[in-house]
Design a protein around this motif. Sequence first.
Motif, PDB file in Angstrom:
ATOM      1  N   LYS A  43       0.824  -1.205   0.000  1.00  0.00           N
ATOM      2  CA  LYS A  43       0.000   0.000   0.000  1.00  0.00           C
ATOM      3  C   LYS A  43       0.864   1.264   0.000  1.00  0.00           C
ATOM      4  CE  LYS A  43      -3.685  -2.597   0.587  1.00  0.00           C
ATOM      5  NZ  LYS A  43      -3.188  -3.858   0.034  1.00  0.00           N
ATOM      6  N   PRO A  44       1.454   1.545  -1.153  1.00  0.00           N
ATOM      7  CA  PRO A  44       2.460   2.603  -1.211  1.00  0.00           C
ATOM      8  C   PRO A  44       1.879   4.008  -1.111  1.00  0.00           C
ATOM      9  CG  PRO A  44       2.026   1.707  -3.381  1.00  0.00           C
ATOM     10  CD  PRO A  44       1.111   1.007  -2.443  1.00  0.00           C
ATOM     11  N   VAL A  45       1.773   4.507   0.129  1.00  0.00           N
ATOM     12  CA  VAL A  45       1.407   5.903   0.345  1.00  0.00           C
ATOM     13  C   VAL A  45       2.447   6.503   1.289  1.00  0.00           C
ATOM     14  CG1 VAL A  45      -1.072   5.599  -0.019  1.00  0.00           C
ATOM     15  CG2 VAL A  45      -0.131   5.305   2.277  1.00  0.00           C
ATOM     16  N   TYR A  46       2.683   7.796   1.118  1.00  0.00           N
ATOM     17  CA  TYR A  46       3.634   8.470   2.009  1.00  0.00           C
ATOM     18  C   TYR A  46       2.899   8.908   3.258  1.00  0.00           C
ATOM     19  CZ  TYR A  46       6.785   8.497  -1.951  1.00  0.00           C
ATOM     20  OH  TYR A  46       7.589   8.114  -2.980  1.00  0.00           O
ATOM     21  N   ARG A  47       3.386   8.476   4.420  1.00  0.00           N
ATOM     22  CA  ARG A  47       2.607   8.682   5.641  1.00  0.00           C
ATOM     23  C   ARG A  47       2.476  10.156   6.029  1.00  0.00           C
ATOM     24  NH1 ARG A  47       2.851   5.265   9.163  1.00  0.00           N
ATOM     25  NH2 ARG A  47       2.668   6.684  10.906  1.00  0.00           N
ATOM     26  N   HIS A  48       3.404  11.012   5.589  1.00  0.00           N
ATOM     27  CA  HIS A  48       3.299  12.424   5.962  1.00  0.00           C
ATOM     28  C   HIS A  48       2.528  13.241   4.929  1.00  0.00           C
ATOM     29  CE1 HIS A  48       5.755  11.714   9.389  1.00  0.00           C
ATOM     30  NE2 HIS A  48       6.724  11.200   8.638  1.00  0.00           N
ATOM     31  N   THR A  58      -0.966  14.059   2.843  1.00  0.00           N
ATOM     32  CA  THR A  58      -2.407  13.838   2.915  1.00  0.00           C
ATOM     33  C   THR A  58      -2.854  13.128   1.638  1.00  0.00           C
ATOM     34  OG1 THR A  58      -2.959  15.898   1.799  1.00  0.00           O
ATOM     35  CG2 THR A  58      -2.701  15.992   4.214  1.00  0.00           C
ATOM     36  N   ALA A  59      -4.104  12.625   1.659  1.00  0.00           N
ATOM     37  CA  ALA A  59      -4.645  11.974   0.466  1.00  0.00           C
ATOM     38  C   ALA A  59      -4.659  12.963  -0.704  1.00  0.00           C
ATOM     39  CB  ALA A  59      -6.045  11.436   0.760  1.00  0.00           C
ATOM     40  N   ALA A  60      -5.034  14.214  -0.417  1.00  0.00           N
ATOM     41  CA  ALA A  60      -5.074  15.237  -1.468  1.00  0.00           C
ATOM     42  C   ALA A  60      -3.681  15.447  -2.065  1.00  0.00           C
ATOM     43  CB  ALA A  60      -5.613  16.558  -0.905  1.00  0.00           C
ATOM     44  N   GLU A  61      -2.657  15.454  -1.191  1.00  0.00           N
ATOM     45  CA  GLU A  61      -1.288  15.623  -1.689  1.00  0.00           C
ATOM     46  C   GLU A  61      -0.833  14.411  -2.504  1.00  0.00           C
ATOM     47  OE1 GLU A  61       0.487  18.612   1.767  1.00  0.00           O
ATOM     48  OE2 GLU A  61       0.468  16.461   2.108  1.00  0.00           O
ATOM     49  N   MET A  62      -1.291  13.228  -2.104  1.00  0.00           N
ATOM     50  CA  MET A  62      -0.963  12.033  -2.884  1.00  0.00           C
ATOM     51  C   MET A  62      -1.522  12.158  -4.299  1.00  0.00           C
ATOM     52  SD  MET A  62       0.985   9.978  -1.171  1.00  0.00           S
ATOM     53  CE  MET A  62       0.975   8.658  -2.358  1.00  0.00           C
ATOM     54  N   LEU A  63      -2.752  12.713  -4.398  1.00  0.00           N
ATOM     55  CA  LEU A  63      -3.356  12.885  -5.731  1.00  0.00           C
ATOM     56  C   LEU A  63      -2.574  13.916  -6.546  1.00  0.00           C
ATOM     57  CD1 LEU A  63      -7.230  12.682  -5.412  1.00  0.00           C
ATOM     58  CD2 LEU A  63      -5.518  10.874  -5.497  1.00  0.00           C
ATOM     59  N   ARG A  64      -2.098  14.971  -5.881  1.00  0.00           N
ATOM     60  CA  ARG A  64      -1.286  15.962  -6.614  1.00  0.00           C
ATOM     61  C   ARG A  64       0.001  15.323  -7.120  1.00  0.00           C
ATOM     62  NH1 ARG A  64      -3.065  19.999  -3.017  1.00  0.00           N
ATOM     63  NH2 ARG A  64      -1.060  20.397  -2.019  1.00  0.00           N
ATOM     64  N   LEU A  65       0.552  14.433  -6.282  1.00  0.00           N
ATOM     65  CA  LEU A  65       1.752  13.704  -6.696  1.00  0.00           C
ATOM     66  C   LEU A  65       1.425  12.824  -7.904  1.00  0.00           C
ATOM     67  CD1 LEU A  65       4.678  13.344  -5.693  1.00  0.00           C
ATOM     68  CD2 LEU A  65       3.888  11.387  -4.349  1.00  0.00           C
ATOM     69  N   GLY A  66       0.250  12.180  -7.851  1.00  0.00           N
ATOM     70  CA  GLY A  66      -0.184  11.346  -8.976  1.00  0.00           C
ATOM     71  C   GLY A  66      -0.252  12.157 -10.258  1.00  0.00           C
ATOM     72  N   VAL A  86     -12.782   8.743   2.102  1.00  0.00           N
ATOM     73  CA  VAL A  86     -11.430   8.945   2.633  1.00  0.00           C
ATOM     74  C   VAL A  86     -11.241  10.439   2.878  1.00  0.00           C
ATOM     75  CG1 VAL A  86      -8.956   8.733   2.172  1.00  0.00           C
ATOM     76  CG2 VAL A  86     -10.534   6.951   1.373  1.00  0.00           C
ATOM     77  N   PRO A  87     -10.929  10.853   4.124  1.00  0.00           N
ATOM     78  CA  PRO A  87     -10.697  12.280   4.380  1.00  0.00           C
ATOM     79  C   PRO A  87      -9.468  12.774   3.627  1.00  0.00           C
ATOM     80  CG  PRO A  87     -10.263  10.958   6.361  1.00  0.00           C
ATOM     81  CD  PRO A  87     -10.769  10.015   5.315  1.00  0.00           C
ATOM     82  N   LEU A  88      -9.694  13.818   2.812  1.00  0.00           N
ATOM     83  CA  LEU A  88      -8.630  14.278   1.900  1.00  0.00           C
ATOM     84  C   LEU A  88      -7.487  14.993   2.606  1.00  0.00           C
ATOM     85  CD1 LEU A  88     -10.730  15.660  -1.097  1.00  0.00           C
ATOM     86  CD2 LEU A  88      -9.326  13.591  -1.033  1.00  0.00           C
ATOM     87  N   ASP A  89      -7.796  15.602   3.775  1.00  0.00           N
ATOM     88  CA  ASP A  89      -6.796  16.473   4.393  1.00  0.00           C
ATOM     89  C   ASP A  89      -6.107  15.831   5.591  1.00  0.00           C
ATOM     90  OD1 ASP A  89      -9.024  16.351   5.908  1.00  0.00           O
ATOM     91  OD2 ASP A  89      -9.319  18.524   6.104  1.00  0.00           O
ATOM     92  N   ARG A  90      -6.218  14.517   5.726  1.00  0.00           N
ATOM     93  CA  ARG A  90      -5.540  13.846   6.840  1.00  0.00           C
ATOM     94  C   ARG A  90      -4.293  13.127   6.321  1.00  0.00           C
ATOM     95  NH1 ARG A  90      -9.394  10.164  10.160  1.00  0.00           N
ATOM     96  NH2 ARG A  90     -10.534  12.134  10.115  1.00  0.00           N
ATOM     97  N   ALA A  91      -3.211  13.174   7.125  1.00  0.00           N
ATOM     98  CA  ALA A  91      -1.975  12.486   6.727  1.00  0.00           C
ATOM     99  C   ALA A  91      -2.260  11.002   6.536  1.00  0.00           C
ATOM    100  CB  ALA A  91      -0.908  12.683   7.790  1.00  0.00           C
ATOM    101  N   SER A 128      -6.715   4.627   8.364  1.00  0.00           N
ATOM    102  CA  SER A 128      -6.742   3.183   8.635  1.00  0.00           C
ATOM    103  C   SER A 128      -6.079   2.457   7.469  1.00  0.00           C
ATOM    104  CB  SER A 128      -8.181   2.717   8.792  1.00  0.00           C
ATOM    105  OG  SER A 128      -8.835   2.747   7.537  1.00  0.00           O
ATOM    106  N   GLY A 129      -5.722   1.201   7.699  1.00  0.00           N
ATOM    107  CA  GLY A 129      -5.112   0.394   6.632  1.00  0.00           C
ATOM    108  C   GLY A 129      -6.008   0.330   5.409  1.00  0.00           C
ATOM    109  N   GLY A 130      -7.314   0.166   5.650  1.00  0.00           N
ATOM    110  CA  GLY A 130      -8.276   0.102   4.548  1.00  0.00           C
ATOM    111  C   GLY A 130      -8.308   1.405   3.762  1.00  0.00           C
ATOM    112  N   GLN A 131      -8.274   2.544   4.497  1.00  0.00           N
ATOM    113  CA  GLN A 131      -8.298   3.845   3.813  1.00  0.00           C
ATOM    114  C   GLN A 131      -7.009   4.082   3.032  1.00  0.00           C
ATOM    115  OE1 GLN A 131      -9.148   6.234   7.281  1.00  0.00           O
ATOM    116  NE2 GLN A 131     -11.223   6.682   6.558  1.00  0.00           N
ATOM    117  N   GLN A 132      -5.886   3.638   3.591  1.00  0.00           N
ATOM    118  CA  GLN A 132      -4.616   3.763   2.853  1.00  0.00           C
ATOM    119  C   GLN A 132      -4.678   2.970   1.556  1.00  0.00           C
ATOM    120  OE1 GLN A 132      -1.108   2.970   5.226  1.00  0.00           O
ATOM    121  NE2 GLN A 132      -1.862   4.234   6.904  1.00  0.00           N
ATOM    122  N   ALA A 133      -5.319   1.798   1.645  1.00  0.00           N
ATOM    123  CA  ALA A 133      -5.483   0.988   0.431  1.00  0.00           C
ATOM    124  C   ALA A 133      -6.314   1.761  -0.590  1.00  0.00           C
ATOM    125  CB  ALA A 133      -6.154  -0.340   0.774  1.00  0.00           C
TER     126      ALA A 133
END
Length: 219
Positions: A76-81, A83-91, A112-117, A122-127
């Motif tokens: 589940k490759p996400v950067y823990r620091h 946020t979900a929104a930042e992951m999408l910007r990275l995408g 999935v809350p967009l502004d949380r690191a 949760s593991g499911g949300q990271q997935a």
Amino acid sequence: DTTGSAVRAQALGKRYRAKWALRDCSFELPAGKVAALVGANGAGKTTLMSVLAGLLPADEGSAGTSGRVAFVSQEKPVYRHFTAAEMLRLGARLNVVWDADRAERWLERFEVPLDRACGKLSGGQQAQVAFALAVGARPDVLMLDEPLANLDPLARREVTAELLAEVAETGMTVLLSTHVVAELGGVADHLLLLAHGRLLAGGDLDELLTRHVSYAGPA
Ligand code: ATP
């Protein structure tokens, strides 16, 4: 020639030092279908997907895919620091093709809350973040390593339903692995059965079942 097939392997083999993790695997996956790669722990599923996705070189034989491939590993490759929104910007920055709406829709769908690191999700949300990044890249072939493990039954049904909807909409081909056949719940129309690095059976699910399971014996 890969006409009509999205993924093709020819006598594919991969070893780690002297130990063959994959041997003599030949198959084709039809385009626009969901295929399940089924096998026990250590059967070689991750190795096969990694070679197909081009992350590991093959040691013998060859593999080919049509178009662009996205691969979601078990980790589940996400950067823990981030946020979900930042992951999408990275995408958006890292992918040649990026469908922001599609990725955002996936996260909304799974609340999935967009502004949380990501580290606080949760593991499911990271997935779900990892899946959103993968579908946002609009791949021709999407490979998911054990995507349904650690999801509760409701989330599992929702993820498989969303994947089927993506396949219907975009025509992409999905290959997902599992060691729990019961997880599949009718999502796959194609099956690859792997044991000790070898392909025991591969093909259209209905055809395989008719050939191997429903056979009633001599009349
Ligand atoms: P799991 O579901 O437990 O991940 P798998 O079906 O995905 O299992 P692989 O991870 O592909 O199986 O492993 C296949 C075989 O190769 C196993 O025997 C494993 O121990 C071995 N193996 C996998 N990766 C490596 C590695 N980097 N170095 C050495 N051996 C490895």
